[in-house]
Scaffold this active site. Sequence first.
Site, PDB file in Angstrom:
ATOM      1  N   ARG A 189       0.899  -1.318   0.032  1.00  0.00           N
ATOM      2  CA  ARG A 189      -0.005   0.231   0.021  1.00  0.00           C
ATOM      3  C   ARG A 189       0.925   1.209   0.039  1.00  0.00           C
ATOM      4  NH1 ARG A 189      -3.243  -2.194   4.722  1.00  0.00           N
ATOM      5  NH2 ARG A 189      -1.598  -3.584   4.689  1.00  0.00           N
ATOM      6  N   GLU A 249       3.065  -6.684  13.405  1.00  0.00           N
ATOM      7  CA  GLU A 249       2.023  -6.598  14.584  1.00  0.00           C
ATOM      8  C   GLU A 249       1.476  -8.212  14.327  1.00  0.00           C
ATOM      9  OE1 GLU A 249      -1.254  -4.207  13.857  1.00  0.00           O
ATOM     10  OE2 GLU A 249      -2.235  -4.350  15.667  1.00  0.00           O
TER      11      GLU A 249
HETATM   12  P1  AMP Z   1       4.071  -2.517  11.749  1.00  0.00           P
HETATM   13  O1  AMP Z   1       5.538  -3.124  11.284  1.00  0.00           O
HETATM   14  O2  AMP Z   1       3.529  -3.203  12.718  1.00  0.00           O
HETATM   15  O3  AMP Z   1       4.133  -1.051  11.958  1.00  0.00           O
HETATM   16  O4  AMP Z   1       3.047  -2.841  10.456  1.00  0.00           O
HETATM   17  C1  AMP Z   1       2.899  -1.834   9.422  1.00  0.00           C
HETATM   18  C2  AMP Z   1       2.793  -2.809   8.336  1.00  0.00           C
HETATM   19  O5  AMP Z   1       1.631  -3.640   8.351  1.00  0.00           O
HETATM   20  C3  AMP Z   1       2.065  -1.702   7.304  1.00  0.00           C
HETATM   21  O6  AMP Z   1       2.676  -1.903   6.021  1.00  0.00           O
HETATM   22  C4  AMP Z   1       0.538  -1.918   7.259  1.00  0.00           C
HETATM   23  O7  AMP Z   1       0.100  -1.873   5.887  1.00  0.00           O
HETATM   24  C5  AMP Z   1       0.534  -3.554   7.925  1.00  0.00           C
HETATM   25  N1  AMP Z   1      -0.423  -3.227   9.069  1.00  0.00           N
HETATM   26  C6  AMP Z   1      -0.065  -3.638  10.504  1.00  0.00           C
HETATM   27  N2  AMP Z   1      -0.897  -3.427  11.105  1.00  0.00           N
HETATM   28  C7  AMP Z   1      -2.214  -3.187  10.318  1.00  0.00           C
HETATM   29  C8  AMP Z   1      -3.430  -2.884  10.780  1.00  0.00           C
HETATM   30  N3  AMP Z   1      -3.874  -2.988  12.053  1.00  0.00           N
HETATM   31  N4  AMP Z   1      -4.187  -2.500   9.840  1.00  0.00           N
HETATM   32  C9  AMP Z   1      -3.593  -2.287   8.503  1.00  0.00           C
HETATM   33  N5  AMP Z   1      -2.512  -2.646   8.283  1.00  0.00           N
HETATM   34  C10 AMP Z   1      -1.470  -3.090   9.197  1.00  0.00           C
END
Ligand code: AMP
Length: 173
Positions: free
Chosen positions: A61, A98
């Site tokens: 995205r 996550e």
């Molecule tokens: P993080 O590494 O945990 O900051 O996760 C970020 C990446 O995972 C981004 O590229 C987001 O597109 C996706 N992502 C993680 N958690 C979510 C969420 N709750 N909703 C949408 N996308 C998420």
Amino acid sequence: MDNEKLSSLIRDVPDFPKPGISYKDITTLLKEPSALKSAIGAMVKPFLNDKIELVVGIESRGFILGAPIAIELGWGFVPMRKPGKLPAEKLSQEYDLEYGSDSIEIHADAISAGQKVLLVDDVLATGGTLAASCQLLDKLEAEIVGISVLAELGFLQGRKKLPDCRFETVIDY
Ligand code: AMP
């Protein structure tokens, strides 16, 4: 379109991709006429006076949001991709998500030392993805002018994982 309206266009999908995760689905924003234009306008506004040369977009995205920013401002675009997708010599960095763990890659010749870049993604959650991306940009000796995301899940405190650079979000949950 104001930030509140943009926020209202993002759909919460409970328990995706795993139980307990509330997924921020931006497809409902993307399909709304003029919302994508408003979103990228808001994401880039804080950086309009910076002499940025490249937008680095994180798969997938970050591509949808980063490429129009690059077109609008006449900057270049560099993809930060999931493993195994880039064809030429590349650098890799592992990170925790996550939901699970993953790694991210960039072409070794994508950025020259000292080039000014803006790092773009849709959501900052735990910060693992953006932190790993910054590590790769540091290895290439890019100058990270800032990070711009559409939405931040502030309660996860992902910003704490990020290096000391400008961080901007349009929406803070
Ligand atoms: P993080 O590494 O945990 O900051 O996760 C970020 C990446 O995972 C981004 O590229 C987001 O597109 C996706 N992502 C993680 N958690 C979510 C969420 N709750 N909703 C949408 N996308 C998420």
